[in-house]
Write an enzyme that holds these catalytic residues in place. Structure first.
Site, PDB file in Angstrom:
ATOM      1  CE  LYS A 142      77.156   9.708  60.181  1.00 40.69           C
ATOM      2  NZ  LYS A 142      76.109   8.888  60.836  1.00 40.69           N
TER       3      LYS A 142
ATOM      4  CE1 TYR B  91      78.887   7.129  65.482  1.00 38.58           C
ATOM      5  CE2 TYR B  91      80.578   6.150  64.081  1.00 38.58           C
ATOM      6  CZ  TYR B  91      79.607   7.111  64.306  1.00 38.58           C
ATOM      7  OH  TYR B  91      79.351   8.065  63.344  1.00 38.58           O
TER       8      TYR B  91
ATOM      9  CG  PHE C  61      72.377   1.369  64.991  1.00 37.14           C
ATOM     10  CD1 PHE C  61      73.499   2.153  65.220  1.00 37.14           C
ATOM     11  CD2 PHE C  61      71.226   1.633  65.713  1.00 37.14           C
ATOM     12  CE1 PHE C  61      73.479   3.183  66.149  1.00 37.14           C
ATOM     13  CE2 PHE C  61      71.187   2.662  66.648  1.00 37.14           C
ATOM     14  CZ  PHE C  61      72.327   3.441  66.871  1.00 37.14           C
TER      15      PHE C  61
ATOM     16  NE  ARG D 126      71.779  15.998  68.654  1.00 35.11           N
ATOM     17  CZ  ARG D 126      72.187  14.777  68.309  1.00 35.11           C
ATOM     18  NH1 ARG D 126      73.435  14.560  67.952  1.00 35.11           N
ATOM     19  NH2 ARG D 126      71.353  13.768  68.312  1.00 35.11           N
TER      20      ARG D 126
ATOM     21  CB  THR E  82      68.794  10.271  63.463  1.00 31.34           C
ATOM     22  OG1 THR E  82      69.092  10.951  64.684  1.00 31.34           O
ATOM     23  CG2 THR E  82      69.773   9.133  63.246  1.00 31.34           C
TER      24      THR E  82
ATOM     25  NE  ARG F  94      72.352  13.487  60.442  1.00 31.40           N
ATOM     26  CZ  ARG F  94      72.399  13.257  61.744  1.00 31.40           C
ATOM     27  NH1 ARG F  94      71.392  13.595  62.521  1.00 31.40           N
ATOM     28  NH2 ARG F  94      73.464  12.687  62.272  1.00 31.40           N
TER      29      ARG F  94
ATOM     30  CG  ASN G  87      72.860   9.963  59.436  1.00 33.08           C
ATOM     31  OD1 ASN G  87      74.065   9.785  59.315  1.00 33.08           O
ATOM     32  ND2 ASN G  87      72.260   9.982  60.604  1.00 33.08           N
TER      33      ASN G  87
ATOM     34  CG  HIS H  32      79.070  12.330  64.289  1.00 34.95           C
ATOM     35  ND1 HIS H  32      78.400  11.471  65.111  1.00 34.95           N
ATOM     36  CD2 HIS H  32      79.828  13.108  65.098  1.00 34.95           C
ATOM     37  CE1 HIS H  32      78.744  11.716  66.368  1.00 34.95           C
ATOM     38  NE2 HIS H  32      79.613  12.699  66.386  1.00 34.95           N
TER      39      HIS H  32
ATOM     40  CD  GLU I 250      81.494  12.681  69.297  1.00 35.33           C
ATOM     41  OE1 GLU I 250      80.639  11.865  69.668  1.00 35.33           O
ATOM     42  OE2 GLU I 250      81.211  13.691  68.601  1.00 35.33           O
TER      43      GLU I 250
HETATM   44  P1  ATP Z   1      75.155  11.163  65.012  1.00 29.64           P
HETATM   45  O1  ATP Z   1      75.575  10.651  66.355  1.00 29.64           O
HETATM   46  O2  ATP Z   1      75.823  10.436  63.865  1.00 29.64           O
HETATM   47  O3  ATP Z   1      75.211  12.629  64.867  1.00 29.64           O
HETATM   48  P2  ATP Z   1      72.440  10.974  65.873  1.00 29.64           P
HETATM   49  O4  ATP Z   1      72.920  11.497  67.167  1.00 29.64           O
HETATM   50  O5  ATP Z   1      71.344  11.706  65.167  1.00 29.64           O
HETATM   51  O6  ATP Z   1      73.615  10.824  64.837  1.00 29.64           O
HETATM   52  P3  ATP Z   1      72.546   8.357  67.080  1.00 29.64           P
HETATM   53  O7  ATP Z   1      71.381   7.777  67.780  1.00 29.64           O
HETATM   54  O8  ATP Z   1      73.668   8.903  67.895  1.00 29.64           O
HETATM   55  O9  ATP Z   1      72.002   9.470  66.045  1.00 29.64           O
HETATM   56  O10 ATP Z   1      73.096   7.266  66.094  1.00 29.64           O
HETATM   57  C1  ATP Z   1      74.418   7.340  65.600  1.00 29.64           C
HETATM   58  C2  ATP Z   1      74.412   6.929  64.156  1.00 29.64           C
HETATM   59  O11 ATP Z   1      74.007   5.581  64.065  1.00 29.64           O
HETATM   60  C3  ATP Z   1      73.418   7.695  63.270  1.00 29.64           C
HETATM   61  O12 ATP Z   1      73.932   8.891  62.766  1.00 29.64           O
HETATM   62  C4  ATP Z   1      73.198   6.702  62.156  1.00 29.64           C
HETATM   63  O13 ATP Z   1      74.271   6.725  61.216  1.00 29.64           O
HETATM   64  C5  ATP Z   1      73.246   5.383  62.886  1.00 29.64           C
HETATM   65  N1  ATP Z   1      71.908   4.932  63.266  1.00 29.64           N
HETATM   66  C6  ATP Z   1      71.107   5.451  64.232  1.00 29.64           C
HETATM   67  N2  ATP Z   1      69.952   4.791  64.314  1.00 29.64           N
HETATM   68  C7  ATP Z   1      70.013   3.804  63.368  1.00 29.64           C
HETATM   69  C8  ATP Z   1      69.148   2.771  62.948  1.00 29.64           C
HETATM   70  N3  ATP Z   1      67.955   2.600  63.519  1.00 29.64           N
HETATM   71  N4  ATP Z   1      69.562   1.972  61.947  1.00 29.64           N
HETATM   72  C9  ATP Z   1      70.765   2.119  61.363  1.00 29.64           C
HETATM   73  N5  ATP Z   1      71.653   3.079  61.720  1.00 29.64           N
HETATM   74  C10 ATP Z   1      71.283   3.903  62.704  1.00 29.64           C
HETATM   75 MG    MG Z   2      74.638  10.691  68.213  1.00 28.09          MG
END
Ligand code: ATP
Ligand code: MG
Length: 139
Positions: free
Chosen positions: A11, A51, A59, A87, A93, A104, A114, A117, A128
């Protein structure tokens, strides 16, 4: 049966802080083979499309602005059971809740920024990967 590819992005904040090389090194040391990789930047519209599954989340607006704020590294990674393995490898996350030594935990600066992705399913890994790479860009 679980698939053997996942999709990742480094990121914008992790890139601007100079962590690109360290993150790629840690990914390789984790046994993930790089199948495709590029340094690129998402427009706001592309980030919204990427997204789209999170459209209804609070968010979404902030995340898509952030993800289009600077260059990223996109990559397809290969390993047995790649989606879950990656993961587990990158950590939770929220970097504050991620295990010590994970990508992370080491390189994330907030729940949004974080560091990386990681795809959440085999199906999304394919979608993706197709968003960024043609077949001839995969080795
Ligand atoms: P990713 O999809 O990026 O691998 P993830 O699967 O762990 O991460 P998701 O729930 O898919 O988490 O959220 C996608 C992205 O949105 C997160 O990686 C983070 O950058 C952002 N995100 C998730 N939760 C929050 C939150 N509560 N506040 C701000 N940003 C968030
Ligand atoms: Mg995700």
């Amino acid at each position: 049966m679980s698939g053997n590819i996942t999709f990742t992005m480094i990121k914008p904040t992790a890139i601007s802080k100079g962590y690109t090389g360290k993150i790629i090194d840690q990914v390789i040391r984790g046994g993930f083979r790089i199948k495709a990789m590029k340094y690129t930047r998402l427009s706001k519209k592309e980030a919204q499309r990427f997204y789209a599954v999170h459209k209804e989340r609070p968010f979404y607006e902030s995340l898509t602005t952030f993800m289009s704020s600077g260059p990223i590294v996109a990559a397809i990674l290969e390993k047995q059971n790649a989606v879950q393995a990656y993961r587990d490898y990158i950590g939770a996350t929220n970097p504050e809740e991620a295990e010590e030594g994970t990508i992370r935990k080491l390189y994330g600066t907030s729940i949004e920024a974080n560091a990386v992705h990681g795809s959440d399913s085999d199906e999304n890994a394919l979608v993706e990967s197709g968003f960024f790479f043609s077949e001839r860009e995969r080795y």
